[in-house]
Design a protein around this motif. Structure first.
Motif, PDB file in Angstrom:
ATOM      1  N   TYR A  20      22.080  75.060  13.668  1.00 19.52           N
ATOM      2  CA  TYR A  20      20.894  74.634  12.923  1.00 19.52           C
ATOM      3  C   TYR A  20      19.666  74.810  13.810  1.00 19.52           C
ATOM      4  CZ  TYR A  20      17.878  71.694  10.029  1.00 19.52           C
ATOM      5  OH  TYR A  20      16.865  71.226   9.237  1.00 19.52           O
ATOM      6  N   SER A  21      18.707  75.627  13.343  1.00 17.98           N
ATOM      7  CA  SER A  21      17.539  75.949  14.170  1.00 17.98           C
ATOM      8  C   SER A  21      16.376  75.007  13.958  1.00 17.98           C
ATOM      9  CB  SER A  21      17.080  77.381  13.874  1.00 17.98           C
ATOM     10  OG  SER A  21      16.624  77.485  12.533  1.00 17.98           O
ATOM     11  N   GLY A  22      16.417  74.188  12.886  1.00 17.57           N
ATOM     12  CA  GLY A  22      15.326  73.256  12.609  1.00 17.57           C
ATOM     13  C   GLY A  22      14.288  73.794  11.653  1.00 17.57           C
ATOM     14  N   THR A  23      14.336  75.084  11.307  1.00 17.45           N
ATOM     15  CA  THR A  23      13.375  75.667  10.372  1.00 17.45           C
ATOM     16  C   THR A  23      14.100  76.015   9.078  1.00 17.45           C
ATOM     17  OG1 THR A  23      12.109  76.594  12.202  1.00 17.45           O
ATOM     18  CG2 THR A  23      11.696  77.504  10.021  1.00 17.45           C
ATOM     19  N   THR A  24      13.825  75.254   8.032  1.00 15.92           N
ATOM     20  CA  THR A  24      14.458  75.468   6.732  1.00 15.92           C
ATOM     21  C   THR A  24      13.387  75.669   5.673  1.00 15.92           C
ATOM     22  OG1 THR A  24      14.525  73.089   6.309  1.00 15.92           O
ATOM     23  CG2 THR A  24      16.460  74.074   7.356  1.00 15.92           C
ATOM     24  N   PRO A  25      13.725  76.351   4.573  1.00 16.48           N
ATOM     25  CA  PRO A  25      12.725  76.590   3.514  1.00 16.48           C
ATOM     26  C   PRO A  25      12.424  75.317   2.729  1.00 16.48           C
ATOM     27  CG  PRO A  25      14.588  78.119   3.361  1.00 16.48           C
ATOM     28  CD  PRO A  25      14.990  77.019   4.279  1.00 16.48           C
ATOM     29  N   SER A  26      11.233  75.260   2.161  1.00 18.52           N
ATOM     30  CA  SER A  26      10.852  74.183   1.256  1.00 18.52           C
ATOM     31  C   SER A  26      10.132  74.801   0.063  1.00 18.52           C
ATOM     32  CB  SER A  26       9.938  73.176   1.965  1.00 18.52           C
ATOM     33  OG  SER A  26       8.761  73.807   2.407  1.00 18.52           O
ATOM     34  N   ASN A  27       9.788  73.987  -0.887  1.00 19.61           N
ATOM     35  CA  ASN A  27       9.129  74.484  -2.101  1.00 19.61           C
ATOM     36  C   ASN A  27       7.847  75.227  -1.740  1.00 19.61           C
ATOM     37  OD1 ASN A  27       8.953  74.698  -4.940  1.00 19.61           O
ATOM     38  ND2 ASN A  27       7.377  73.118  -4.948  1.00 19.61           N
ATOM     39  N   GLY A  28       7.729  76.471  -2.188  1.00 23.77           N
ATOM     40  CA  GLY A  28       6.563  77.289  -1.885  1.00 23.77           C
ATOM     41  C   GLY A  28       6.745  78.199  -0.696  1.00 23.77           C
ATOM     42  N   SER A  29       7.844  78.052   0.063  1.00 28.31           N
ATOM     43  CA  SER A  29       8.079  78.920   1.214  1.00 28.31           C
ATOM     44  C   SER A  29       8.405  80.341   0.760  1.00 28.31           C
ATOM     45  CB  SER A  29       9.241  78.395   2.058  1.00 28.31           C
ATOM     46  OG  SER A  29       8.980  77.129   2.589  1.00 28.31           O
ATOM     47  N   LEU A  30       7.976  81.307   1.550  1.00 28.45           N
ATOM     48  CA  LEU A  30       8.364  82.698   1.347  1.00 28.45           C
ATOM     49  C   LEU A  30       9.491  82.980   2.327  1.00 28.45           C
ATOM     50  CD1 LEU A  30       7.677  85.332  -0.198  1.00 28.45           C
ATOM     51  CD2 LEU A  30       6.257  85.967   1.751  1.00 28.45           C
ATOM     52  N   VAL A  31      10.690  83.261   1.796  1.00 34.47           N
ATOM     53  CA  VAL A  31      11.850  83.460   2.656  1.00 34.47           C
ATOM     54  C   VAL A  31      12.299  84.903   2.599  1.00 34.47           C
ATOM     55  CG1 VAL A  31      12.606  81.078   2.309  1.00 34.47           C
ATOM     56  CG2 VAL A  31      13.535  82.874   0.860  1.00 34.47           C
ATOM     57  N   CYS A  32      12.960  85.340   3.659  1.00 39.69           N
ATOM     58  CA  CYS A  32      13.527  86.675   3.731  1.00 39.69           C
ATOM     59  C   CYS A  32      14.996  86.541   4.112  1.00 39.69           C
ATOM     60  CB  CYS A  32      12.783  87.532   4.749  1.00 39.69           C
ATOM     61  SG  CYS A  32      13.422  89.219   4.886  1.00 39.69           S
ATOM     62  N   VAL A  33      15.874  87.152   3.326  1.00 42.06           N
ATOM     63  CA  VAL A  33      17.306  87.058   3.574  1.00 42.06           C
ATOM     64  C   VAL A  33      17.930  88.444   3.559  1.00 42.06           C
ATOM     65  CG1 VAL A  33      17.424  84.779   2.491  1.00 42.06           C
ATOM     66  CG2 VAL A  33      17.935  86.812   1.127  1.00 42.06           C
ATOM     67  N   THR A  34      19.085  88.539   4.201  1.00 41.73           N
ATOM     68  CA  THR A  34      19.983  89.668   4.009  1.00 41.73           C
ATOM     69  C   THR A  34      21.117  89.185   3.129  1.00 41.73           C
ATOM     70  OG1 THR A  34      19.505  90.712   6.147  1.00 41.73           O
ATOM     71  CG2 THR A  34      21.630  91.199   5.141  1.00 41.73           C
ATOM     72  N   TYR A  35      21.426  89.927   2.074  1.00 36.01           N
ATOM     73  CA  TYR A  35      22.508  89.483   1.202  1.00 36.01           C
ATOM     74  C   TYR A  35      23.359  90.658   0.759  1.00 36.01           C
ATOM     75  CZ  TYR A  35      20.473  91.283  -3.155  1.00 36.01           C
ATOM     76  OH  TYR A  35      20.007  92.109  -4.148  1.00 36.01           O
TER      77      TYR A  35
ATOM     78  N   LYS B 258      19.005  94.537   2.939  1.00 35.65           N
ATOM     79  CA  LYS B 258      18.825  94.099   4.324  1.00 35.65           C
ATOM     80  C   LYS B 258      17.654  93.142   4.473  1.00 35.65           C
ATOM     81  CE  LYS B 258      20.886  98.197   6.444  1.00 35.65           C
ATOM     82  NZ  LYS B 258      20.679  99.336   7.380  1.00 35.65           N
ATOM     83  N   GLU B 259      16.653  93.282   3.602  1.00 38.23           N
ATOM     84  CA  GLU B 259      15.503  92.366   3.629  1.00 38.23           C
ATOM     85  C   GLU B 259      15.071  92.105   2.194  1.00 38.23           C
ATOM     86  OE1 GLU B 259      12.230  93.395   6.092  1.00 38.23           O
ATOM     87  OE2 GLU B 259      13.304  93.008   7.960  1.00 38.23           O
ATOM     88  N   PHE B 260      15.422  90.944   1.685  1.00 45.67           N
ATOM     89  CA  PHE B 260      15.079  90.552   0.321  1.00 45.67           C
ATOM     90  C   PHE B 260      14.213  89.298   0.398  1.00 45.67           C
ATOM     91  CE2 PHE B 260      16.103  88.137  -3.598  1.00 45.67           C
ATOM     92  CZ  PHE B 260      15.624  89.044  -4.527  1.00 45.67           C
ATOM     93  N   GLU B 261      12.966  89.407  -0.080  1.00 45.49           N
ATOM     94  CA  GLU B 261      12.023  88.294   0.013  1.00 45.49           C
ATOM     95  C   GLU B 261      11.804  87.658  -1.356  1.00 45.49           C
ATOM     96  OE1 GLU B 261       9.011  89.039   3.685  1.00 45.49           O
ATOM     97  OE2 GLU B 261       8.622  90.262   1.915  1.00 45.49           O
ATOM     98  N   PHE B 262      11.664  86.354  -1.372  1.00 44.69           N
ATOM     99  CA  PHE B 262      11.317  85.643  -2.597  1.00 44.69           C
ATOM    100  C   PHE B 262      10.699  84.302  -2.236  1.00 44.69           C
ATOM    101  CE2 PHE B 262      15.659  84.473  -1.577  1.00 44.69           C
ATOM    102  CZ  PHE B 262      15.711  83.102  -1.791  1.00 44.69           C
ATOM    103  N   GLU B 263       9.981  83.744  -3.191  1.00 46.45           N
ATOM    104  CA  GLU B 263       9.289  82.476  -2.982  1.00 46.45           C
ATOM    105  C   GLU B 263      10.115  81.340  -3.571  1.00 46.45           C
ATOM    106  OE1 GLU B 263       4.983  80.335  -3.969  1.00 46.45           O
ATOM    107  OE2 GLU B 263       5.450  82.328  -4.710  1.00 46.45           O
ATOM    108  N   ILE B 264      10.382  80.340  -2.750  1.00 50.84           N
ATOM    109  CA  ILE B 264      11.141  79.176  -3.206  1.00 50.84           C
ATOM    110  C   ILE B 264      10.332  78.419  -4.259  1.00 50.84           C
ATOM    111  CG2 ILE B 264      12.134  76.950  -2.530  1.00 50.84           C
ATOM    112  CD1 ILE B 264      13.749  79.220  -1.453  1.00 50.84           C
ATOM    113  N   GLY B 265      10.970  78.098  -5.376  1.00 50.03           N
ATOM    114  CA  GLY B 265      10.334  77.282  -6.399  1.00 50.03           C
ATOM    115  C   GLY B 265       9.644  78.055  -7.498  1.00 50.03           C
ATOM    116  N   SER B 266       9.582  79.380  -7.400  1.00 50.05           N
ATOM    117  CA  SER B 266       8.891  80.160  -8.434  1.00 50.05           C
ATOM    118  C   SER B 266       9.861  80.760  -9.437  1.00 50.05           C
ATOM    119  CB  SER B 266       8.066  81.284  -7.790  1.00 50.05           C
ATOM    120  OG  SER B 266       8.911  82.239  -7.183  1.00 50.05           O
ATOM    121  N   GLY B 267      11.164  80.537  -9.251  1.00 50.44           N
ATOM    122  CA  GLY B 267      12.148  81.091 -10.171  1.00 50.44           C
ATOM    123  C   GLY B 267      12.366  82.570  -9.994  1.00 50.44           C
TER     124      GLY B 267
END
Length: 948
Positions: free
Chosen positions: A579-594, A613-622
């Motif tokens: 656990y790094s201490g940095t987690t997403p919250s509502n409105g965060s822009l996250v980037c994941v590999t899936y 390899k890099e998929f970005e989306f905003e938490i809370g926007s559906g």
């Protein structure tokens, strides 16, 4: 000897200019306004204008009853007017008539065009139809040289243009075009032969053998054996869509190969649809002509449909917009303008289902993101910087083109909002990339408003018309936005969300359609709408919308509702990694590999469906799968998770599967599951005001300003200083209210923020008469650049001082130093300080604190509730803030009272923003004997206006 004139270039161009066409339709209702455009440079001084050298340019605004357009800039006024008229024609979807001909002249043109098509000159040309003529010469036996009338109707645009002029109904009646071609061919009986049995045309005098030989020699490089993948779409809903193979080898007319696949004798019995998908592609539907064909009176070609023999093909009709009966072949093959060779592409099941997806708003968005399984059409348009994939306006335009509707009309209105209207809907101030969409001629209005000191906001209305210009949908959102692009995209998104809802349940009653649309500020014209989407009524099994939109309150509550319903599903997810201490919250822009796989547990087969390899989306926007979002919000950076997702419909799986044969085999086993592996790469935390606006109306920032204004009014203060004024939001708000203030001052360390504040205050204070009436007490205003931790004697003894949401951007010891300096040296009568309440972040971020019960005496190193902004150095709890303020007041002989905004005082976790109001006990300030450290950035006085 060739007969008829040689209209190789087609009919004459329209003699009507764009302005003439607009005048024919609107007459005096069309208003042209031409303005001179002159580039200016302000050189850092608000009042200094330097003309740009060079010739004058002109821009024209054309106002029509329903919308307005703005031209580009031109050196001549009349060019600007014609440009505006041309843009209006494009918006209206008006197709200028090809020629000012009589109907009889059009018949002559049509006959002349046919004569040219069968001429020697046309045969070697690079034209989509010339390849059919060359291929027809290579057909064997009695079919040699015969060109199917359906091919002429489908592949020659000039033929179609002339037919539309003779009979406008050909737009929706493909068979009528064929009828007119046959009638025109009868006028060329001495050169052309029409075969009713073959439904084809042939040249009476054969082409010279040397011409044919030269053509065969030129095409000798053509591959001897070609197999083209296509898709067979059955008319029966009980049968499945399946792949098909076409033999288009050398010497084999590809339309004959399609006829063989459809089970008919030859190409003359094959009808051809318009292009499917992109207009530049050669993807079309091929289907059988009816069994019974007769040539009737008045040039009508009657094709009697035996309903017992052929079923209505709902899916093919939906794709093409033309009525299709019986099975159809979807293939990407044909001749193009690029070369004389046959152009073809394999069209797999995957390609077919992606074409189907591109007919639906959510599918268009998914394809633009190249993430059909992971992405969803967002339920809110927040900022352009956080939006990924095609923008709402572009998606709506694509949807209209796919459904053969006119381009959507966007009409933007600008106005100056009432500043003190209680309960007014908040104005979203979302970021933009800068490329504003200039709709409705608002550029001049906005410029005038800036010069007059007005702060304009925008609303956008969207209208969608049928191809016959019948209004079928109207969206008039009530929300206002500070940026014109935001108004346009939000209005477009409302329309898209409703269209997605409709296509998810195409069997809606008129009452359901009307009520569901009303919640999104959409008005449906049922009779016209159902007429345009009638073919959709036959498609209940082809449902692409994976998220049913429950009600009109889609935006802010969507992610919370989805997360609550998915808690059980994601509770068993195993997350690995530290656990790094940095987690997403509502409105965060996250980037994941899936990566998403189709898995069979028994056989242990794992077939990859989709990945990024890099998929970005905003938490809370559906904007993504609810399950994927729910998992990611539990992760921290560099952690890995594996979880099971609900298996979607077979059609959706095939749209992403590159090996459809393997996937179909796995799906038929009945033991498949869909698993997702995801790694969280990075998190861009949301801006503080974005999180606050998600929960508060009016926004928390506005509530803080209103709280300060209330105390300013009650204090009857004559002077105010705002510490950490930033871009001047509080000072600007003061000018919109009647107060006793005569002097206002702002201090900040950022030159950029002060420059924006100076521009705003300058326009307000030197603005229109109404603004001056509201601010007639203000005699002077000053902006200083400097650190609020530094003393400056010019700020000593002000009646009231404010410091709203500033101290958390300092280190904690600096916040203590600031308090001591203000109360001991500047000595205002009243000091108002606000700062975030850390305990309220649990609500803003939709998470819960961890480890606090285990060790309440020290901060947890793994906080799930992060600070509200990335540059906050600290955020205090209510107890910490109370202790700081109480000790500060005691040291400097002040009283202090506590309050706040957002939330309730006696309900956990208190206010979202906690506020302390300090009041000086003695009547006179301390003597200040220190130098002036601040630089004056901008200064204004009622007598001499401003200087900078």
């Amino acid at each position: 000897m060739e007969t008829g004139r040689n209209p190789a270039s087609g009919p004459k161009k329209s003699p009507f200019t764009p302005k003439a066409i607009i005048h024919q339709r609107f007459a005096a209702k069309a208003c042209y306004k031409v303005e001179e455009v002159q580039e200016v440079a302000q050189n850092g001084c608000p009042g200094l204008v330097i003309p740009q050298k060079g010739p004058c340019l002109y821009r024209c605004t054309l106002q029509l009853p329903d919308f307005s357009v703005v031209s580009e800039t031109f050196k001549r006024k009349k060019d600007a007017e014609q440009s505006a008229a041309e843009k209006a024609i494009q918006k209206l979807g008006i197709q200028p008539k090809e020629d000012n001909l009589t109907v009889e002249q059009a018949w002559d043109e049509l006959a002349g065009r046919l004569s040219y098509l069968f001429s020697i000159e046309f045969l070697p040309s690079i034209h989509p139809l010339s390849g059919h003529f060359r291929a027809a010469l290579q057909r064997g036996g009695h079919l040699s040289g015969f060109i199917p009338v359906a091919a002429i109707a489908a592949f020659d645009a000039k033929i179609n243009s002339l037919c539309k002029y003779i009979n406008p109904e050909v737009e929706s009646n493909h068979i009528l075009v064929m009828s007119l071609i046959i009638e025109a061919a009868k006028r060329l009986a001495n050169t052309l032969l029409f075969s009713e049995e073959k439904l084809s045309l042939q040249r009476l005098n054969p082409h010279p053998p040397e011409i044919i030989q030269s053509l065969l020699k030129n095409e000798s490089s053509f591959p001897e054996s070609i197999s083209i993948e296509a898709v067979r779409i059955p008319s029966s809903a009980e049968k499945i869509v399946e792949p098909s193979i076409l033999d288009a080898s050398f010497g084999n007319y590809y339309l004959d190969a399609i006829a063989k696949e459809l089970g008919v004798k030859d190409a003359s019995k094959v009808l051809i649809s318009r292009t499917i998908g992109k207009a530049s592609s050669e993807t079309r539907l091929y289907f059988c002509a009816p069994e019974s064909i007769t040539i009737g009176p008045s040039s009508e070609l009657h094709m009697k449909l035996a309903s017992s023999f052929r079923e209505f093909n709902a899916l093919a009709t939906y794709l093409s917009g033309q009525e299709i009966y019986g099975d159809a072949i979807l293939a990407s093959v044909g001749y193009t303008w690029k070369s004389t060779d046959l152009s073809y592409e394999d069209l797999s099941l995957r390609a077919y289902y992606r074409i189907l997806a591109n007919m639906i708003p959510s599918g268009i968005y998914k394809l633009s993101r190249e993430a059909i399984l992971a992405a969803e059409l967002p339920t809110t348009f927040t900022t352009r910087s956080n939006w990924r994939g095609s923008l709402p306006r572009d998606i709506l335009c694509t949807f209209c083109r796919q459904h053969r509707l006119s381009e959507p009309v966007f009409s933007s209105d600008s106005f100056e909002p009432l500043p003190d209207l209680t309960g007014r809907k908040r104005l979203r101030d979302t970021a933009s990339s800068g490329d504003e969409i200039n709709e409705g001629g608002l550029a001049a209005t906005a410029t005038a408003a800036a010069q007059g000191g007005c702060t304009l906001v925008y609303r956008c209305t969207v209208k969608i018309y049928s191809k016959y210009q019948d209004l079928i949908l109207l969206c008039s959102p009530k929300e206002s936005y500070k940026k014109q692009t935001d108004a346009i995209h939000n209005a477009a998104l409302k329309v898209l969300l409703w269209l997605d809802r409709f296509l998810d349940k195409v069997a809606m009653s008129v009452e359901e359609m009307t009520s569901s649309a009303k919640g999104l500020d959409v008005l449906i014209y049922p009779q016209q709408f159902v007429k345009e989407f009638s073919s959709c009524q036959f498609l209940p099994k082809y449902r692409w919308s994976t998220a049913t939109l429950a009600d009109s309150s889609l935006c802010s509550s969507y992610s919370y509702v989805q997360k609550n319903t998915l808690e059980d599903e994601v509770a068993s997810v195993r997350i690995s990694g530290e656990y790094s201490g940095t987690t997403p919250s509502n409105g965060s822009l996250v980037c994941v590999t899936y990566n998403i796989y189709l898995v069979t547990e028994r056989e242990g087969i794992k077939e990859q469906l989709e990945g990024s390899k890099e998929f970005e989306f905003e938490i809370g926007s559906g904007a993504t799968s609810p399950v994927l979002e729910a998992v990611v919000t539990q992760m921290s950076i560099d952690q890995f998770a594996c979880f099971t997702m609900e298996l979607p419909s077979k059609e959706i799986v095939l749209a992403v599967a590159r090996d459809s044969t393997t996937v179909l085999s796995l799906l038929s086993s009945g033991t498949c599951t869909m698993k997702c592996e995801v790694t969280l790469l990075r998190v861009t935390v949301p801006l503080e005001d974005r999180m606050e606006q998600a929960l508060f109306t009016p926004p928390l920032s506005k509530q803080r300003v209103e709280y300060a204004l209330q105390h300013i009014r009650e204090s009857c203060a004559a002077s105010l200083v705002d510490f950490g004024c930033g871009s001047g939001s509080l000072l600007e708000s003061l000018l919109a209210y009647q107060t006793s203030l005569e002097k206002i001052v702002g201090v900040d360390i950022s030159q950029k923020a002060l420059a924006r504040a100076a521009k705003i205050l300058h326009s307000k204070l030197n603005g229109n008469i109404e603004a001056k009436q509201l601010t007639n007490r203000i005699k002077s205003a000053i902006l200083y650049e400097g650190s609020i931790l530094t003393c400056d004697s010019r700020l000593c003894g002000y009646d009231i001082a404010t410091c709203l949401e500033v101290i958390e951007h300092m280190e904690e010891h600096e916040a203590c130093l600031f308090g001591d300096i203000v109360l001991s040296s500047f000595c205002p009568q009243i000091l108002i300080v606000s700062t975030p309440n850390y305990e309220y972040n649990v609500i803003l971020q939709n998470s819960s604190p961890q480890c606090q019960e285990e060790d309440p005496d020290e901060k947890s190193q793994q906080q799930s509730c992060k600070f509200r902004n990335h540059d906050h150095k600290f955020e205090w709890t209510r107890q910490q803030f109370c202790q700081w303020a109480s000790e500060l007041a005691l040291r400097h002989n002040y009283d202090v009272e506590f309050s706040g905004v957002g939330g309730e005082p006696n309900k956990e976790p208190g206010f979202a923003s906690q506020i302390a109001v300090f009041r000086r006990k003695d009547g006179s300030p301390a003597n200040a004997d220190f130098t002036e450290h601040f630089d004056v950035i901008w200064e204004w006085s009622s007598s001499s206006n401003s200087r900078s």
